[in-house]
Design an enzyme around this catalytic site. Structure first.
Site, short mmCIF file in Angstrom:
data_model
loop_
_atom_site.label_atom_id
_atom_site.label_comp_id
_atom_site.label_asym_id
_atom_site.label_seq_id
_atom_site.Cartn_x
_atom_site.Cartn_y
_atom_site.Cartn_z
N LYS A 50 5.20 4.24 -1.12
CA LYS A 50 5.55 5.65 -1.93
C LYS A 50 6.57 6.27 -1.37
O LYS A 50 7.22 7.20 -2.00
CB LYS A 50 4.26 6.55 -1.54
CG LYS A 50 2.99 6.20 -2.15
CD LYS A 50 1.53 6.95 -1.59
CE LYS A 50 0.39 6.43 -2.27
NZ LYS A 50 -0.74 6.91 -1.60
N SER B 20 -1.28 11.07 1.38
CA SER B 20 -1.17 9.81 0.79
C SER B 20 -1.89 9.85 -0.50
O SER B 20 -2.77 8.78 -0.79
CB SER B 20 -1.67 8.71 1.79
OG SER B 20 -1.13 7.41 1.39
N GLY C 245 0.71 -1.23 -0.09
CA GLY C 245 0.05 -0.18 0.02
C GLY C 245 0.95 1.24 -0.01
O GLY C 245 1.78 1.23 -0.54
N SER C 246 0.29 2.13 0.55
CA SER C 246 1.03 3.65 0.77
C SER C 246 2.42 3.72 1.32
O SER C 246 3.21 4.75 1.13
CB SER C 246 0.17 4.52 1.28
OG SER C 246 -1.11 4.69 0.47
N THR C 247 2.90 2.59 2.03
CA THR C 247 4.33 2.95 2.63
C THR C 247 4.97 2.57 1.62
O THR C 247 6.15 3.23 1.53
CB THR C 247 4.42 1.77 3.56
OG1 THR C 247 4.34 0.16 2.92
CG2 THR C 247 3.51 1.69 4.72
#
Length: 578
Positions: free
Chosen positions: A304, A356, A300-302
């Site tokens: 990024k 995010s 997921g967004s980690t």
């Protein structure tokens, strides 16, 4: 005496002497070696002296795994069969008292004594008080078929503590999981041998010479693990598991300056003293898997942090850039939604990370392009093993760079459609935290071997090469951005007023297999995570929290970040983080 009788007696005596002479010649000349060998086999015992397996210690010398001396009982079944035949007894008459002394079922001992083998192991890992009672029984009954030998018991004093890292050994003392397996050759040592003459009851003769080659004990293993940190993250993981009714929880704490793992926990766990208990093979395989190393997930967004740090390194974005987010972005006819379906509107680079924003991140990834994006995916060691010193490491799944399409680039950049392992994510945050230089994660620091004269040999085990992934100034800029997400944002659940925490949360839908056997994204199963560190000006620790399938909430900031905050607060009690 008449002549015939005299001649007869003389001839008979002569035949007897000739026979005795021939037998003597056969015994002393022709069959000398064979007869001597049989005699030696009857009066000489060869006993293996097992080497003491090395201890495993935390970085401060606290004992995590050790070995205690024990014994084993073997049965010479050929001798046993002769014994019961000569004494007119049954196997049951010996099985029952043996079972009582050894704490076993009579049927189990009887099955072994009536085996068709020449010899068999009756029991291993027996402590001295039991052996003393057995020796008394052997002496009273004049038993010669039981052989007492040396053995070792591997002991984990803290039971399930650090179980997935330590692993366990099998009945022969060979490592089969975790560090016990990875460093088996280092830990196990070399067995010795003892040769002595024995009487018919297998007792050593006091006047006979004993030939003995001492065992060479295994090396002790000193880990990077800090027992205090491990203790409280295990407690926090249990609380998180219960609060969120999660399927599993994984937490890792490390030192980004060295790559040393200070703590690693996966729940559910097991007791390495008795890992199988009453579990089926399927249950055993599930509970002993180390999710931090053996499994992968969509981050997921980690993820990024990888996309944005790569674009910063390439000079394709900077802190003054702005991006427009209408709530979605079309990529080759495919709509990719943002976290905020109504759109974030105008976003600075800091806002993209703080909010995010999927759209902003995808726009940044498009500036990178497939080739450069994949190059940094490789540099950060995604899609390949990191080399951590634990068995069964997964590579995760990344797109083939030659087949990557624009939509693949878009989804990958926001942590979807590719899978990573927790240790790969820790390597990424450690790289950013360590001035752009990756020092791969490891658990064992050194092996210490003590020889028979008490001399110590210390061997360093952290031999992985460093690799610069991004420049130091890029890493510093990225840390500033990540600090803005947490430490500069009191709405973050990981915010701590006096500790400058930096980090990023993630929320990812789990991939499940439906009733038709097809894989799809679940509508109600998620993985919530947080990754970060402190202090952002001089990172001393990094933290990863993963809560798998929480039932009460789903978002990383709601589920995972609060536990990361608790970790920072606990560490700060004896390791200043400001």
């Amino acid at each position: 005496m008449n002549n015939k009788r005299y001649i007869g007696v003389t001839l008979l005596t002569l035949v007897l002497f000739l026979g005795l002479g021939a037998r003597l010649f056969y015994v002393t000349v022709i069959a000398k070696d064979e007869i001597f060998s049989k005699a030696q086999n009857q009066i000489v015992r060869e006993i293996i002296i097992p080497a003491k397996r090395g201890d495993i210690l935390d970085r401060n010398g606290s004992l995590l795994a050790s070995t205690t001396e024990a014994y084993r009982i073997d049965a010479d079944l050929t001798t046993f069969r002769r014994l019961i035949e000569s004494k007119g007894k049954t196997p049951e008459s010996y099985a029952a008292p043996l079972a009582e002394i050894l704490g076993e079922e009579t049927e189990s001992i009887l099955e072994k004594l009536t085996s068709e083998h020449k010899g068999i192991i009756i029991k291993r890992k027996i402590e001295k008080d039991v052996i003393d009672r057995l020796r008394a029984y052997i002496s009273e009954e004049g038993i010669s078929f039981l052989l007492i030998g040396y053995d070792n018991i591997r002991y984990y004093p803290n039971n399930s503590f650090l179980s997935h890292v330590l692993g366990s050994v099998n009945v022969d003392g060979t490592g089969v999981m975790g560090l016990e397996y990875w460093y088996d050759e280092t830990l196990r040592g070399v067995s010795g041998i003892k040769i002595a003459e024995v009487d018919k009851q297998n007792r050593e003769l006091p006047y006979s010479a004993v030939i003995q080659t001492p065992a060479i004990n295994g090396s002790d293993l000193t880990l990077t693990i800090d027992e205090k940190i491990q203790y409280f993250i295990e407690n926090l993981a249990e609380e998180a598991m219960e609060k969120h009714e999660a399927d599993s929880v994984t937490m890792i704490v490390s030192d980004p300056r060295t790559g040393g793992v200070l703590g690693m926990v996966n729940l559910p766990d097991f007791d390495p003293n008795n890992p199988r208990e009453d579990r089926t093979q399927e249950e055993f395989d599930a509970v002993t898997r180390n999710f931090a190393v053996n499994d992968s997930y969509e981050p997921g967004s980690t993820f990024k942090i990888v996309t944005i740090s790569s674009a910063l390194e390439e000079g394709l974005v900077d802190e003054h850039d702005h991006f427009n987010c209408p709530g979605y972005i079309m990529v080759n006819g495919v709509r990719v939604n943002c976290v905020n379906r109504s759109g974030h509107g105008d976003q600075s680079l800091q806002d993209v990370l703080k909010n995010s924003c999927n759209v902003g991140t995808i726009l940044i990834a498009q500036r990178l392009g497939e080739e450069k994006f994949n190059a940094y995916v490789d540099e950060y060691l995604f899609g390949q093993k990191t080399g951590i010193d634990l068995p069964g490491e997964t590579t995760g799944i990344v797109f083939d760079k030659d087949d990557m399409k624009p939509i693949d680039l878009a989804t990958s950049s926001i942590g979807q459609a590719q899978t990573v392992s927790p240790v790969q994510m820790m390597n990424a945050i450690n790289t950013i935290s360590n001035g752009g230089v990756m020092k791969p994660l490891h658990l064992a620091e050194q092996a210490v071997l003590e020889d028979v004269n008490g001399n110590l040999t210390v061997r360093a085990l952290d031999t992985a090469e460093e690799n610069e992934v991004i420049r130091a100034d890029t890493a510093e800029r990225m840390l500033n951005l990540l600090y803005g997400v947490v430490g500069g944002n009191d709405r973050s659940a990981a915010y701590i007023e006096d500790i400058p925490v930096y980090g990023k949360t993630g929320t990812a839908q789990k991939i499940i297999t439906d009733e038709n056997g097809n894989q799809r994204y679940s509508d109600d199963e998620f993985i919530s995570s947080f990754i970060g560190g402190a202090p952002y000006t001089d990172p001393k620790i990094t933290v990863l929290v993963i809560v798998n399938n929480p039932k009460d909430a789903i978002y990383g900031n709601t589920v995972a970040a609060p536990w990361a905050k608790e970790i920072f607060l606990e560490v700060e009690k004896y390791l200043p983080l400001n």
